[in-house]
Motif scaffolding. Structure first.
Motif, short mmCIF file in Angstrom:
data_model
loop_
_atom_site.label_atom_id
_atom_site.label_comp_id
_atom_site.label_asym_id
_atom_site.label_seq_id
_atom_site.Cartn_x
_atom_site.Cartn_y
_atom_site.Cartn_z
N LYS A 320 0.84 -1.22 0.00
CA LYS A 320 0.00 0.00 0.00
C LYS A 320 0.86 1.26 0.00
O LYS A 320 0.57 2.23 -0.70
CB LYS A 320 -0.92 0.02 1.23
N ILE A 321 1.93 1.26 0.80
CA ILE A 321 2.82 2.43 0.84
C ILE A 321 3.42 2.65 -0.54
O ILE A 321 3.45 3.76 -1.06
CB ILE A 321 3.94 2.24 1.90
N GLY A 327 7.82 6.77 -7.28
CA GLY A 327 8.97 6.02 -7.78
C GLY A 327 8.79 4.51 -7.80
O GLY A 327 9.66 3.78 -8.28
N VAL A 328 7.67 4.02 -7.25
CA VAL A 328 7.43 2.56 -7.20
C VAL A 328 6.35 2.20 -8.22
O VAL A 328 5.20 2.63 -8.11
CB VAL A 328 7.00 2.12 -5.78
N LEU A 358 9.68 4.43 1.83
CA LEU A 358 9.06 3.14 2.09
C LEU A 358 9.42 2.63 3.49
O LEU A 358 8.54 2.24 4.28
CB LEU A 358 9.52 2.13 1.03
N LEU A 359 10.70 2.67 3.81
CA LEU A 359 11.16 2.17 5.12
C LEU A 359 10.65 3.04 6.26
O LEU A 359 10.23 2.52 7.31
CB LEU A 359 12.69 2.09 5.16
N GLU A 360 10.67 4.36 6.06
CA GLU A 360 10.21 5.28 7.12
C GLU A 360 8.72 5.09 7.41
O GLU A 360 8.30 5.01 8.57
CB GLU A 360 10.50 6.73 6.73
N GLN A 361 7.91 5.03 6.35
CA GLN A 361 6.46 4.89 6.54
C GLN A 361 6.10 3.52 7.13
O GLN A 361 5.18 3.40 7.94
CB GLN A 361 5.73 5.11 5.21
N TYR A 362 6.84 2.48 6.73
CA TYR A 362 6.60 1.14 7.27
C TYR A 362 6.89 1.12 8.77
O TYR A 362 6.12 0.56 9.55
CB TYR A 362 7.47 0.13 6.52
#
Length: 385
Positions: A320-321, A327-328, A358-362
């Motif tokens: 979802k993110i 960029g994805v 991606l990593l920050e939001q996860y």
């Protein structure tokens, strides 16, 4: 580098220069859970792998040490006997040795030190790399060749012996992979060919959810297989020539929908559509159509989530993110399910910012630190120079 660590440890402890063998992990671009239904798959072998430093010995035993998890040493006699051991990996080697003994394969004494950089439980098929690499190592020391096809079957039988009723995709990907290419395998007749995987201006990235799975312990994998077999039995009542879901059509499925369990119908529907996604992915990869490649990845993920029900909330969150990031292009869970990695197609020019977001939001949404790996496609099992 883990290969150098293993080699130097071997030389120090066994006083000889070993043969070094590399067995790669694998990704799967599309075609999840289709292999045991005689379906279509599109995996690729990767740069990360398990390394085996091996040399013959004059003892009537196979001595194995590992760097993989907790350090442990196991000794198997050539007749298959062994002392009690703690490690889970020991069960794979025990199963392989028992199978080879039953086949009267001329085992020779061997010293082996192994370790690797495939994250365990990440859906990168560390178990297939472990089994295929170990069998290949045994053939090098015993000097009696076994074909790669036969190694795949022995490795599959070993997994079945310890409780995972898997297909042949992982073993074939690990053994037959080719640098820069995906490996298209028809699991019905085991015919295969290679599909160039590189898309100009785009990069493949794995993101590890850090939710670990252990398919051999978790029976959910085997339950999915039973669902598929149940539908085949229903269809066989009026089409007795059918042997697997590979030959079942959506029309067949509609015909048995009122007779079969609703969950089984939903799961079979996923498999039939997933085979079609593999066919579509080959076309769009070959055409260099990155936008549609991303769309097929997303479609595959949400089918696994809602129809086959093998994702986790964390993996769904990662996808979802990605759907909200420019960029994805697309992503999906990869592997047997219930944990592991997503495979992501990203714009190379936005790679760093996409991964960071991606990593920050996860982390914000789950409290878990994910990891990422740039994907390099490598050759199958080989002697590593």
């Amino acid at each position: 580098m883990v290969d150098k660590q293993i080699t130097s440890y071997f030389i120090e402890h066994y006083k000889t220069i070993p043969t070094l063998i590399k067995a790669p992990g694998r990704i799967n671009i599309i075609g999840e859970h289709t292999d045991y239904n005689e379906g279509l798959v599109l995996p690729a072998s990767i740069e990360k792998g398990i390394y085996f430093a091996v040399s013959g010995n004059d003892l009537n035993s196979i001595q194995i040490e590992t760097f993989l998890t907790q350090p442990e040493r196991i000794v198997f006699q050539l007749n298959g006997a062994h002392k009690k051991f703690e490690s889970f990996w020991g069960n794979y080697f025990k199963a392989i040795i028992e199978i080879l003994v039953a086949k009267n394969y001329p085992l020779k004494g061997m010293d082996c030190v192994f370790g690797g950089d495939i994250p365990i439980g990440s859906g990168l098929s560390s178990s297939a790399a472990l089994c295929c690499g170990f069998i290949y190592a045994l053939t090098k020391v015993s000097r009696k060749e076994i074909s790669r096809e036969e190694i795949a079957l022995i490795a599959q039988e070993a997994e079945h012996k310890i409780g995972l009723n898997c297909g042949l995709m992982d073993q074939y990907a690990v053994l037959f992979g080719k640098k820069g290419n995906a490996f298209f395998l028809d699991c019905k007749d085991l015919s295969h060919n290679y599909i160039p995987i590189n898309l100009d201006g785009y990069s493949w990235v794995l993101v590890n959810s850090n939710i670990k799975h252990n398919l051999a312990v978790d029976s959910e994998y085997n339950k999915r297989r039973v669902s598929c077999e149940n539908i085949v039995k229903e269809v066989q009542k009026y089409r007795p020539e059918i042997t697997s879901l590979r030959d079942v059509t959506l029309e067949d499925l509609q015909q048995v929908a009122n007779l079969a369990d609703a969950i089984d119908v939903k799961r079979a529907n996923y498999i039939i559509e997933e085979n079609n996604r593999v066919r579509k992915m080959i076309k769009v990869l070959s055409a260099g159509d990155a936008i549609t490649v991303g769309a097929v990845l997303k479609e595959g993920h949400w089918a696994m989530s809602t129809q086959y029900e093998i994702t986790t909330s964390e993996l769904d969150t990662l996808v979802k993110i990605g759907e909200r990031l420019d960029g994805v292009l697309g992503s999906r869970m990869m592997g047997g399910g219930f944990g592991g990695c997503t495979i992501n197609l990203m714009k190379t020019e936005k790679l760093d910012t996409s991964i960071k977001s991606l990593l920050e939001q996860y982390k914000e949404q789950t409290g878990i630190d994910a990891e990422y790996y740039h994907l390099a496609i490598d050759d199958g099992v080989k002697v590593f120079e």
